[in-house]
Motif scaffolding. Structure first.
Motif, PDB file in Angstrom:
ATOM      1  N   ILE A  27       0.842  -1.207   0.000  1.00  0.00           N
ATOM      2  CA  ILE A  27       0.000   0.000   0.000  1.00  0.00           C
ATOM      3  C   ILE A  27       0.870   1.249   0.000  1.00  0.00           C
ATOM      4  O   ILE A  27       0.640   2.191  -0.763  1.00  0.00           O
ATOM      5  N   SER A  28       1.903   1.230   0.827  1.00  0.00           N
ATOM      6  CA  SER A  28       2.824   2.369   0.900  1.00  0.00           C
ATOM      7  C   SER A  28       3.461   2.640  -0.465  1.00  0.00           C
ATOM      8  O   SER A  28       3.498   3.779  -0.929  1.00  0.00           O
ATOM      9  N   GLY A  29       3.930   1.590  -1.117  1.00  0.00           N
ATOM     10  CA  GLY A  29       4.562   1.728  -2.429  1.00  0.00           C
ATOM     11  C   GLY A  29       3.620   2.299  -3.469  1.00  0.00           C
ATOM     12  O   GLY A  29       3.990   3.165  -4.278  1.00  0.00           O
ATOM     13  N   ALA A  30       2.360   1.829  -3.445  1.00  0.00           N
ATOM     14  CA  ALA A  30       1.376   2.300  -4.426  1.00  0.00           C
ATOM     15  C   ALA A  30       0.997   3.761  -4.185  1.00  0.00           C
ATOM     16  O   ALA A  30       0.790   4.528  -5.134  1.00  0.00           O
ATOM     17  N   ILE A  31       0.923   4.170  -2.928  1.00  0.00           N
ATOM     18  CA  ILE A  31       0.612   5.576  -2.600  1.00  0.00           C
ATOM     19  C   ILE A  31       1.735   6.487  -3.096  1.00  0.00           C
ATOM     20  O   ILE A  31       1.481   7.552  -3.663  1.00  0.00           O
ATOM     21  N   VAL A  32       2.973   6.045  -2.884  1.00  0.00           N
ATOM     22  CA  VAL A  32       4.131   6.833  -3.340  1.00  0.00           C
ATOM     23  C   VAL A  32       4.083   7.026  -4.852  1.00  0.00           C
ATOM     24  O   VAL A  32       4.270   8.134  -5.360  1.00  0.00           O
ATOM     25  N   VAL A  33       3.793   5.961  -5.574  1.00  0.00           N
ATOM     26  CA  VAL A  33       3.709   6.040  -7.045  1.00  0.00           C
ATOM     27  C   VAL A  33       2.641   7.050  -7.458  1.00  0.00           C
ATOM     28  O   VAL A  33       2.855   7.891  -8.344  1.00  0.00           O
ATOM     29  N   ALA A  34       1.473   6.981  -6.797  1.00  0.00           N
ATOM     30  CA  ALA A  34       0.375   7.900  -7.142  1.00  0.00           C
ATOM     31  C   ALA A  34       0.730   9.348  -6.819  1.00  0.00           C
ATOM     32  O   ALA A  34       0.502  10.252  -7.632  1.00  0.00           O
ATOM     33  N   ALA A  35       1.315   9.581  -5.636  1.00  0.00           N
ATOM     34  CA  ALA A  35       1.628  10.954  -5.206  1.00  0.00           C
ATOM     35  C   ALA A  35       2.785  11.572  -5.994  1.00  0.00           C
ATOM     36  O   ALA A  35       2.870  12.792  -6.139  1.00  0.00           O
ATOM     37  N   LYS A  36       3.698  10.729  -6.525  1.00  0.00           N
ATOM     38  CA  LYS A  36       4.847  11.226  -7.295  1.00  0.00           C
ATOM     39  C   LYS A  36       4.428  11.932  -8.578  1.00  0.00           C
ATOM     40  O   LYS A  36       5.190  12.730  -9.134  1.00  0.00           O
ATOM     41  N   HIS A  37       3.198  11.665  -9.048  1.00  0.00           N
ATOM     42  CA  HIS A  37       2.722  12.294 -10.286  1.00  0.00           C
ATOM     43  C   HIS A  37       2.724  13.821 -10.164  1.00  0.00           C
ATOM     44  O   HIS A  37       2.921  14.533 -11.136  1.00  0.00           O
ATOM     45  N   ASP A  38       2.467  14.319  -8.936  1.00  0.00           N
ATOM     46  CA  ASP A  38       2.436  15.766  -8.720  1.00  0.00           C
ATOM     47  C   ASP A  38       3.832  16.395  -8.771  1.00  0.00           C
ATOM     48  O   ASP A  38       3.972  17.622  -8.760  1.00  0.00           O
ATOM     49  N   TYR A  39       4.866  15.530  -8.785  1.00  0.00           N
ATOM     50  CA  TYR A  39       6.250  16.025  -8.813  1.00  0.00           C
ATOM     51  C   TYR A  39       6.976  15.484 -10.054  1.00  0.00           C
ATOM     52  O   TYR A  39       8.182  15.244 -10.014  1.00  0.00           O
ATOM     53  N   ASN A  40       6.189  15.295 -11.108  1.00  0.00           N
ATOM     54  CA  ASN A  40       6.732  14.814 -12.384  1.00  0.00           C
ATOM     55  C   ASN A  40       7.528  13.518 -12.236  1.00  0.00           C
ATOM     56  O   ASN A  40       8.537  13.290 -12.899  1.00  0.00           O
ATOM     57  N   GLY A  41       7.055  12.667 -11.317  1.00  0.00           N
ATOM     58  CA  GLY A  41       7.670  11.340 -11.148  1.00  0.00           C
ATOM     59  C   GLY A  41       8.978  11.339 -10.395  1.00  0.00           C
ATOM     60  O   GLY A  41       9.664  10.315 -10.326  1.00  0.00           O
ATOM     61  N   LYS A  42       9.359  12.488  -9.821  1.00  0.00           N
ATOM     62  CA  LYS A  42      10.648  12.558  -9.097  1.00  0.00           C
ATOM     63  C   LYS A  42      10.570  11.700  -7.822  1.00  0.00           C
ATOM     64  O   LYS A  42       9.534  11.657  -7.149  1.00  0.00           O
ATOM     65  N   ASP A  43      11.714  11.093  -7.505  1.00  0.00           N
ATOM     66  CA  ASP A  43      11.740  10.140  -6.390  1.00  0.00           C
ATOM     67  C   ASP A  43      11.935  10.857  -5.048  1.00  0.00           C
ATOM     68  O   ASP A  43      12.942  10.690  -4.365  1.00  0.00           O
ATOM     69  N   ILE A  44      10.943  11.678  -4.687  1.00  0.00           N
ATOM     70  CA  ILE A  44      11.094  12.449  -3.439  1.00  0.00           C
ATOM     71  C   ILE A  44       9.947  12.183  -2.457  1.00  0.00           C
ATOM     72  O   ILE A  44       9.954  12.692  -1.339  1.00  0.00           O
ATOM     73  N   VAL A  45       8.955  11.366  -2.888  1.00  0.00           N
ATOM     74  CA  VAL A  45       7.777  11.128  -2.038  1.00  0.00           C
ATOM     75  C   VAL A  45       8.009   9.906  -1.147  1.00  0.00           C
ATOM     76  O   VAL A  45       8.566   8.901  -1.579  1.00  0.00           O
ATOM     77  N   HIS A  46       7.571  10.008   0.094  1.00  0.00           N
ATOM     78  CA  HIS A  46       7.705   8.901   1.053  1.00  0.00           C
ATOM     79  C   HIS A  46       6.363   8.659   1.727  1.00  0.00           C
ATOM     80  O   HIS A  46       5.536   9.568   1.847  1.00  0.00           O
ATOM     81  N   CYS A  47       6.180   7.432   2.190  1.00  0.00           N
ATOM     82  CA  CYS A  47       4.938   7.097   2.904  1.00  0.00           C
ATOM     83  C   CYS A  47       5.295   6.200   4.079  1.00  0.00           C
ATOM     84  O   CYS A  47       5.920   5.152   3.903  1.00  0.00           O
ATOM     85  N   ASP A  48       4.927   6.639   5.271  1.00  0.00           N
ATOM     86  CA  ASP A  48       5.164   5.837   6.485  1.00  0.00           C
ATOM     87  C   ASP A  48       3.820   5.405   7.053  1.00  0.00           C
ATOM     88  O   ASP A  48       2.935   6.248   7.287  1.00  0.00           O
TER      89      ASP A  48
END
Length: 349
Positions: A27-48
């Motif tokens: 679930i955490s991984g999928a949320i990160v993928v979805a939220a990264k769209h707002d940052y043009n896919g940059k690997d800066i989103v985290h989910c705890d």
């Protein structure tokens, strides 16, 4: 995140055996993928995900810089200090992500991951069940037969497996509701779940049927040395007794022929020749050519494993068998190339 979500995950762990950690990770991984769209896919989103506090924290980690080079990953000191007063240039800052869509994304993601988790857990359970039955004999019930391909769908316990037409005994007609014995040839993990290869033509089916019917084989007193089979027609099986007081052929035939009769019935009337194994190739080949009598067996080339069997003139066709089947099965059983010669030396025209 709602309390119900964490309770549902706990329940799945208890009832379906899906580890909660696995679900939270997915679930955490999928949320990160979805939220990264707002940052043009940059690997800066985290989910705890913290099940103890029953909280999900989603944030973007940005660099505090003097001059912005990438607005997706950078913040000025002034912007950063609006979020955290202690922010400094050269450090990073975590920005909580609160979008109106995040709740919906979390809910959809959780549903999808849980459904996928259940499927994977059930596939894993099925795989483990079948792996424990690999190379074994199983009872199955025919649920339906495809009228076009002839493939049969079988119920094996709580699971289903397909018996291809090519793995069915030639001439055998399967119908919905029939109970049959099948042999598990192999079990592999496929992309769409466990791939179970089952058969009714495999020699292993005959081997396991004899183990089931003959206690002396099951307890190790009698050993099956080899099996050769042409499914639906004839099988030859070579047996050896480790106890000189136990006749291996007689034990396999059983009182009044009952044991071998039960196996013949399970195979739909297939003929079975039970022969005594011998370390002496000539003796073994002679026995393997049953029901024909053999006068002698001459070893022609031990290295190439070729020999010549001499049989009474009147039994030449019996030794060779219909379309060469008897000598072909004897050769498979013994591992020797067998040339058949009539006693007189003259072949019938």
């Amino acid at each position: 995140m709602s309390k119900e979500f964490f309770e549902a995950v706990k329940l799945l762990e208890e009832e379906k055996g899906i580890p909660a950690e696995y679900l939270y990770e997915k679930i955490s991984g999928a949320i990160v993928v979805a939220a990264k769209h707002d940052y043009n896919g940059k690997d800066i989103v985290h989910c705890d995900i913290d099940p103890e506090k029953q909280k999900i924290k989603v944030y973007a980690r940005k660099n505090v810089v003097e001059e912005i080079e990438d607005p997706d990953t950078d913040l000025t000191l002034e912007q950063a200090q609006l979020i955290r007063k202690s922010a400094k240039v050269g450090k990073t800052i975590d920005i909580p992500i609160k979008t109106k869509n995040l709740g919906r994304i979390v809910a959809q993601t959780a549903k999808h991951v849980i459904r996928q988790g259940i499927r994977e857990a059930e596939r894993g359970k099925m795989l483990r069940e079948f792996q424990s039955k690999n190379q074994e004999l199983l009872s199955a019930k025919v649920s339906n037969v495809d009228p076009v391909t002839g493939n049969a769908t079988l119920e094996i316990g709580k699971n289903e497996a397909m018996l291809p037409k090519a793995e069915q005994v030639p001439g055998e007609v399967l119908r919905a509701g029939d109970s049959i014995k099948i042999f598990v040839v192999d079990v592999k993990e496929g992309t769409k779940g466990p791939k179970i290869m089952i058969s009714r033509t495999h020699p292993g089916l005959v081997r396991r049927l004899f183990e089931t019917e003959v206690p002396e084989i099951f307890d190790g007193t009698i050993e099956i040395k080899s099996v050769s089979r042409e499914a639906g027609s004839r099988t030859k099986i070579a047996v050896l007794s480790k106890d000189e007081d136990v006749d291996p052929v007689g034990a396999c035939i059983g009182p009044r022929g009952q044991r071998v009769s039960n196996i013949v019935d399970a195979l739909g009337g297939e003929k079975i020749d039970i022969v005594k194994y011998s370390d002496d190739p000539a003796e073994f080949v002679a026995a393997a050519l049953a029901p024909s009598d053999v006068c002698e067996v001459e070893i022609l080339d031990e290295g190439a494993k070729s020999c010549r069997a001499t049989v009474p003139d009147g039994q030449l066709s019996l030794a060779i068998g219909n379309k060469g089947q008897n000598v072909r099965l004897a050769a498979k059983l013994t591992g020797w190339k067998i040339d058949i010669k009539p006693e007189s030396g003259f072949y019938e025209g």
